[in-house]
Scaffold this motif. Sequence first.
Motif: not given
Length: 217
Positions: A107-124
């Motif tokens: 699988a292609t693993v997506i690394y979100t940047n938790s430091a700035d509080g961003r996460g994948l939205s359902r749309e993204q």
Amino acid sequence: MLERITRREEADLFIAWMAISLSFAIIKIAPYGILGQIPRLDPVVVLIYFGIAFLTVGIGFIFHEMAHKFTAIRYGYWAEFRKDNSMLLIAVVLAALVGFVFAAPGATVIYTNSADGRGLSREQNGIISAAGPVVNLLLCGVFVGVVLLGEFLSHSPSGLLTVIGIFGIQINAMIAAFNLLPISILDGRKVMAWSIPVFAVLIIAAFGILLGSFYLL
């Protein structure tokens, strides 16, 4: 763009590419596996089948995973493909035993940047997940062109280009259809969570092309 593919990712992609190419070649050579009727094997034919699978699976698989990766990068996230050795082994063994490919090489693993509080939205998440199957469906159209070109050049439905085109359509439709199943961690579940209409269009198109491709034989 290519500099964003790491050495480890290149290695994982290549190993997965080889394993699933072998799996698809096996089911073309022995559709019912070693538990069924095994045809007489001509080494030249075996090499041709593997070469065709290597080409068509490579295009479909790598473009699928890179569509996920670069769509995620466009949203500002880092993503890398990671192979799953267990699933690769299962794919080859199932193909050899019963003539069935379970194409989940990783699988292609997506690394979100938790430091700035961003996460994948359902749309993204839905759009990133849909990108892979969409690319496979577009590639089906490209391979339809290969079929037509092959028939035009050789005036025969059994010419090499025609066979490559049919393989390409079937394999890309299989990859799209399998990944669009709305189960587990497959793309279909995330696409459906984002948009049911988009999910419906994609899965109907994938299975429709897959079923239709068998009539080309």
